[in-house]
Design a protein around this motif. Sequence first.
Motif, PDB file in Angstrom:
ATOM      1  N   SER A  30       0.824  -1.210   0.000  1.00 34.19           N
ATOM      2  CA  SER A  30       0.000   0.000   0.000  1.00 34.19           C
ATOM      3  C   SER A  30       0.858   1.261   0.000  1.00 34.19           C
ATOM      4  O   SER A  30       0.522   2.246  -0.662  1.00 34.19           O
ATOM      5  CB  SER A  30      -0.949   0.014   1.207  1.00 34.19           C
ATOM      6  N   THR A  31       1.999   1.238   0.718  1.00 29.18           N
ATOM      7  CA  THR A  31       2.880   2.414   0.770  1.00 29.18           C
ATOM      8  C   THR A  31       3.504   2.695  -0.586  1.00 29.18           C
ATOM      9  O   THR A  31       3.546   3.844  -1.040  1.00 29.18           O
ATOM     10  CB  THR A  31       3.997   2.210   1.818  1.00 29.18           C
ATOM     11  N   ALA A  34       0.924   4.127  -2.823  1.00 26.30           N
ATOM     12  CA  ALA A  34       0.551   5.485  -2.442  1.00 26.30           C
ATOM     13  C   ALA A  34       1.548   6.527  -2.949  1.00 26.30           C
ATOM     14  O   ALA A  34       1.164   7.641  -3.320  1.00 26.30           O
ATOM     15  CB  ALA A  34       0.413   5.591  -0.921  1.00 26.30           C
ATOM     16  N   TYR A 237      -8.314   7.986   4.115  1.00 22.80           N
ATOM     17  CA  TYR A 237      -7.242   7.479   3.259  1.00 22.80           C
ATOM     18  C   TYR A 237      -6.519   8.529   2.408  1.00 22.80           C
ATOM     19  O   TYR A 237      -5.293   8.452   2.264  1.00 22.80           O
ATOM     20  CB  TYR A 237      -7.747   6.342   2.358  1.00 22.80           C
ATOM     21  N   PRO A 238      -7.198   9.520   1.826  1.00 26.48           N
ATOM     22  CA  PRO A 238      -6.449  10.519   1.043  1.00 26.48           C
ATOM     23  C   PRO A 238      -5.317  11.180   1.833  1.00 26.48           C
ATOM     24  O   PRO A 238      -4.243  11.457   1.276  1.00 26.48           O
ATOM     25  CB  PRO A 238      -7.533  11.542   0.661  1.00 26.48           C
ATOM     26  N   VAL A 241      -2.291   8.841   1.925  1.00 22.48           N
ATOM     27  CA  VAL A 241      -1.503   8.950   0.694  1.00 22.48           C
ATOM     28  C   VAL A 241      -0.574  10.157   0.764  1.00 22.48           C
ATOM     29  O   VAL A 241       0.623  10.065   0.472  1.00 22.48           O
ATOM     30  CB  VAL A 241      -2.429   9.070  -0.535  1.00 22.48           C
ATOM     31  N   SER A 244       2.281   9.636   3.298  1.00 25.20           N
ATOM     32  CA  SER A 244       3.278   8.681   2.797  1.00 25.20           C
ATOM     33  C   SER A 244       4.230   9.349   1.818  1.00 25.20           C
ATOM     34  O   SER A 244       5.447   9.120   1.856  1.00 25.20           O
ATOM     35  CB  SER A 244       2.583   7.492   2.119  1.00 25.20           C
ATOM     36  N   ARG A 245       3.691  10.177   0.940  1.00 23.48           N
ATOM     37  CA  ARG A 245       4.532  10.848  -0.060  1.00 23.48           C
ATOM     38  C   ARG A 245       5.487  11.842   0.599  1.00 23.48           C
ATOM     39  O   ARG A 245       6.651  11.951   0.210  1.00 23.48           O
ATOM     40  CB  ARG A 245       3.653  11.550  -1.091  1.00 23.48           C
ATOM     41  N   TYR A 276      -6.552   7.505  -3.719  1.00 20.30           N
ATOM     42  CA  TYR A 276      -6.881   6.199  -3.136  1.00 20.30           C
ATOM     43  C   TYR A 276      -5.964   5.087  -3.634  1.00 20.30           C
ATOM     44  O   TYR A 276      -6.335   3.932  -3.632  1.00 20.30           O
ATOM     45  CB  TYR A 276      -8.345   5.854  -3.440  1.00 20.30           C
ATOM     46  N   LYS A 277      -4.741   5.463  -4.048  1.00 20.08           N
ATOM     47  CA  LYS A 277      -3.782   4.456  -4.501  1.00 20.08           C
ATOM     48  C   LYS A 277      -3.379   3.546  -3.330  1.00 20.08           C
ATOM     49  O   LYS A 277      -2.990   4.026  -2.275  1.00 20.08           O
ATOM     50  CB  LYS A 277      -2.547   5.124  -5.091  1.00 20.08           C
ATOM     51  N   LYS A 282      -4.291  -1.492   1.844  1.00 26.05           N
ATOM     52  CA  LYS A 282      -4.243  -0.767   3.120  1.00 26.05           C
ATOM     53  C   LYS A 282      -5.457  -1.082   3.984  1.00 26.05           C
ATOM     54  O   LYS A 282      -5.325  -1.284   5.206  1.00 26.05           O
ATOM     55  CB  LYS A 282      -4.168   0.747   2.859  1.00 26.05           C
TER      56      LYS A 282
END
Length: 312
Positions: A30-31, A34, A237-238, A241, A244-245, A276-277, A282
């Motif tokens: 998931s990371t 994202a 969730y957004p 993401v 994480s970035r 939602y990548k 996740k």
Amino acid sequence: MVSDSAIHSLAGAAGGIVAMSATYPLIVLSTRAAVNVKNDSKNVVQHFLEIVKREGVVGLYSGLSPSLLGIAVTNGVYYYFYERSRGIILNSRQGSKALNMLESMLAGVVAGSATTIISNPIWVIQTSQAVRVEPSPSELSNSHAVPKRPSILRTIQAIIAKDGLNGLFRGLGPALVLVINPVLQYTVFEQLKNFLIKKRTLKLRAMGSGSAVAVLSDWDFFVLGAFSKLVATGSTYPYIVLKSRLQAGQARAEQYKSSLHGLATILKEEGIQGLYKGVGSKLLQSVLAAAILFAVQRRIYELTKKAITSLS
């Protein structure tokens, strides 16, 4: 005598380590999804096989060491501050010994904010390790070589060399916004738990059990933990993401002027799917980890409490 808050903290840390170890490959999947700014059509299974082929099975555990430390610190600190806040709230008033929704949220905000600030450097290191591999000299000349993963020390050095000590607090803004995630999780969990206990207690007493109080099973805690995390992660969730970035030190993310600007940029450049990548893996990881955590934490708490009581 060891305080209840300290026992909850210990049990939360241990439960978190068990849950993280069991679900870590899903975190890596998931990371990486994202932080990937490119739109691709690969599903979770294809990404899984790609990592195994390129990096071996160990690639699915990139950044596990700081993650185990991070989850132990995060859960330990969170449970400690949550139980302390809970105790202060209950001692400040009379009546029911169960928190109402607003009280649960207040305790969650206090615990979540303290936890986020203390643990952010650990998660910056973990995210950097989960998404980054270094080409070794042999890999540069051999396309079949397994990429070398940077050590924890090398990752810390790279972060500080690039951004100074402030680099260890990348993504703190959206991380603090994400305090709402555990607040939602524990509020939903607490309210559903209280509702279930109350309903079953009334049923027991209606059957002639006098002043009996219903006790929830491990399975109850597993299901309640899973459902509460599903609600929390699905709602936030957004921001996960975006965090994480930023924590990965992604070049594109460094151009985000604020959390809202970052979300708007992702939406503009990548569409709604960009926010939602990696959401599938996740959600699965979060739900499984939360379910395991709540069940294991409760069991460890009870065993530890029993052991301490028998020794005193």
